[in-house]
Write an enzyme that holds these catalytic residues in place. Structure first.
Site, PDB file in Angstrom:
ATOM      1  N   ASP A 273      -3.081  -0.605   0.819  1.00  0.00           N
ATOM      2  CA  ASP A 273      -2.594  -1.895   0.337  1.00  0.00           C
ATOM      3  C   ASP A 273      -2.021  -1.798  -1.081  1.00  0.00           C
ATOM      4  O   ASP A 273      -2.312  -0.871  -1.832  1.00  0.00           O
ATOM      5  CB  ASP A 273      -3.738  -2.905   0.317  1.00  0.00           C
ATOM      6  CG  ASP A 273      -4.142  -3.368   1.700  1.00  0.00           C
ATOM      7  OD1 ASP A 273      -3.666  -2.772   2.690  1.00  0.00           O
ATOM      8  OD2 ASP A 273      -4.957  -4.310   1.794  1.00  0.00           O
TER       9      ASP A 273
ATOM     10  N   HIS B  79      -6.350   1.671  -1.157  1.00  0.00           N
ATOM     11  CA  HIS B  79      -5.268   1.172  -2.014  1.00  0.00           C
ATOM     12  C   HIS B  79      -4.588   2.368  -2.679  1.00  0.00           C
ATOM     13  O   HIS B  79      -5.243   3.086  -3.450  1.00  0.00           O
ATOM     14  CB  HIS B  79      -5.813   0.209  -3.077  1.00  0.00           C
ATOM     15  CG  HIS B  79      -6.487  -1.005  -2.511  1.00  0.00           C
ATOM     16  ND1 HIS B  79      -7.774  -0.960  -2.010  1.00  0.00           N
ATOM     17  CD2 HIS B  79      -6.060  -2.287  -2.363  1.00  0.00           C
ATOM     18  CE1 HIS B  79      -8.116  -2.164  -1.573  1.00  0.00           C
ATOM     19  NE2 HIS B  79      -7.091  -2.993  -1.775  1.00  0.00           N
TER      20      HIS B  79
END
Length: 517
Positions: free
Chosen positions: A324, A465
């Protein structure tokens, strides 16, 4: 003492480094059908006496260059002294065919790594495919597996087929009318080995059911060939797993050829002439036989998209690694780490960052990874109206498609925060996760790797992430450990293929069939 054997025809020894299979041996005259088999003493009959043999029939093959638009996908992964490699086809109009070949290879790789992935000694698995048929609406391929452990090498083969009329991939058993016909083929091969090669019942190749003592039924040959029951054919193929009948193909004269053994000295074929083979065939088998004999160009409907060769994650352990908040300064390095394992991942991108590095966004797509929508600037979508949610996600999708040349296929709400309004206006399936590495919190690559590996099960979606250097530092360890456990790294679309992702519905992981009753 090992038997000696004189073989008056030429063969080429396998080049193990390249996983090359010996050139097919020359085809015998019709009167030698079901003959020329005493060469089996080379591998399967240790007690046999020294003999001579005539040439044996070889199956027809199609050169890859004759399959228009076909591409070969290759990968190799090495961990210490354990290596796996594979090459599989992608053919326009036949994604199910490439997917079946790839999945069959993945099953073998998972089994191999379960036994040898711990790296207790040198071991390698090399797999490749070769076309047996590519004509009309029929494709056929042989899968060759060469396993080397501690210096001992074993070669195994099996075949897969594709019915272009129905758009489905099929096991080798689909060539035949059913269990009785496969049993008749087993009996015919064993009978030939016994009568023509002098193979004793106790020395038959492993996997043959018959000992060659029973005359195989001739069959009527006058009736209509039965249609294929795909599920029954797959069950029958599992029943005959390990049988040499798995390597079955056609010659150009309409006969069958079963390759009963392979080794350092060449291939060993059992031909079954056309008259004896005909009553054994299914309706698809008849079409496959005729296609091989005709040698016409391949004629499949091409949708114009990528050929595709998706893994069947219902059959092999898959995991979707997802990242992400990018693209960011570490994304390019992450792509390099993924490439070392031929791993595919899914990237949930922020629209406002896409324009800052469109080249890496394009690279994500070009290297086979999946694009996802993570909103424009990470707002909590649960606090927005339906119209605002739709506008935000549409704006982000347009930016991603402009940069990558392809749209995002799923969306992930920032913070995992959503409500009914969010779902109603998402315009795409909503992908969450079942493994949260908490990488944003710990910033510790060791903890991130342990959490990812220990939490992953087949069908998992792992949240990370790529904006954190520590996360990208953890990825090589995650890949190494999950690869050694036999996992395959796929995109979200591959993970959920066949389960029916729907717009506006939230998903955490691929559903386990056992949990669905």
């Amino acid at each position: 003492m090992s038997p000696t054997l004189e073989i008056p025809f030429r063969f080429r020894r396998p080049d193990i480094a390249r996983l090359r299979v010996p050139d097919p041996l020359r085809r015998a005259s019709p009167r030698h059908a079901l003959a020329g088999l005493t060469a089996l003493a080379l591998l399967a009959v240790p007690a046999a006496a020294a003999v001579r043999t005539a040439p044996a029939a070889a199956p027809a093959e199609a050169v890859p260059e004759s399959v228009a638009g076909a591409e070969t996908v290759e990968y190799r992964v090495e961990q210490g002294d354990v290596a796996v490699s594979a090459s599989y086809p992608e053919v326009p109009g036949a994604p199910a065919f490439g997917g079946e070949v790839r999945t069959a290879m993945a099953e073998a790789q998972t089994a191999f790594l379960a036994e040898h992935g711990s790296g207790d000694g040198p071991a390698s698995l090399e797999q490749r495919s070769e076309f047996l048929a590519a004509s009309g609406k029929v494709l056929g391929a042989r899968i060759v597996r060469e396993t080397s452990v501690g210096g001992d090498t074993r070669v195994e083969t099996t075949t897969r087929w594709f019915d272009g009329s129905a758009g489905r991939a099929l096991p080798w058993t689909a060539l035949f009318g059913g269990a009785d016909q496969v049993a008749a083929l087993d009996a015919a091969v064993a009978r030939a080995l016994r009568e023509e090669a002098g193979v004793a019942p106790g020395d038959m190749p492993a996997g043959l059911v018959s000992d060659g003592g029973t005359e195989p039924p001739a069959g009527s040959g006058g009736g209509e060939a039965p249609p294929v029951d795909a599920e029954a054919a797959r069950a029958l193929a599992e029943e005959y797993a390990g049988s040499p009948l798995q390597d079955v193909a056609f010659d150009t004269a309409g006969g069958l050829v079963v390759t009963v053994a392979r080794g350092a000295s060449g291939e060993l074929h059992v031909p079954v002439d056309g008259d004896r083979a005909a009553p054994l065939l299914s309706e698809f088998g008849v079409r496959a036989r005729d296609a091989v004999a005709a040698g016409a160009p391949l004629d499949l409907e091409d949708s114009g998209g990528a050929p595709g060769a998706s893994l069947d994650c219902a059959r092999v352990p898959c995991v979707a690694l997802t990242f992400d908040d990018g693209p960011g300064e570490h994304t390019a390095r992450l792509l390099d780490e993924l490439d070392a394992y031929s791993a595919k991942a899914t990237f949930y991108l922020l629209g406002q960052l896409v324009g800052e590095d469109p080249e890496v966004v394009r690279r994500i797509h070009d290297e086979g990874h999946e694009l996802g929508n993570h909103s424009w600037k990470h707002d909590d979508l649960a606090n927005k109206s339906g119209g605002a949610v739709a506008d935000d996600l549409e704006r982000t999708a347009e930016a991603i498609e402009e940069a990558a040349g392809a749209p995002p296929l799923t969306m992930r709400p920032p913070y995992g925060s959503f409500n009914g309004t969010t779902l109603e206006n998402a315009g795409a399936p909503v992908l969450l996760w079942d493994v949260d590495t908490l990488d944003w919190q710990s910033r510790d690559s060791g903890k991130v790797a342990d959490t990812a590996v220990e939490g992953t099960r087949p069908g998992s979606v792992v949240l990370m992430h790529d904006i954190h250097a520590s996360t990208v530092d953890a990825v090589p360890e995650i890949l190494r450990r999950l690869h050694a456990e036999g996992f395959h790294f796929v995109t979200v679309q591959e993970l959920f293929a066949g389960t029916g992702l729907e717009d506006g519905t939230a998903y955490h992981s691929r559903p386990d069939p056992a949990d669905q009753g």
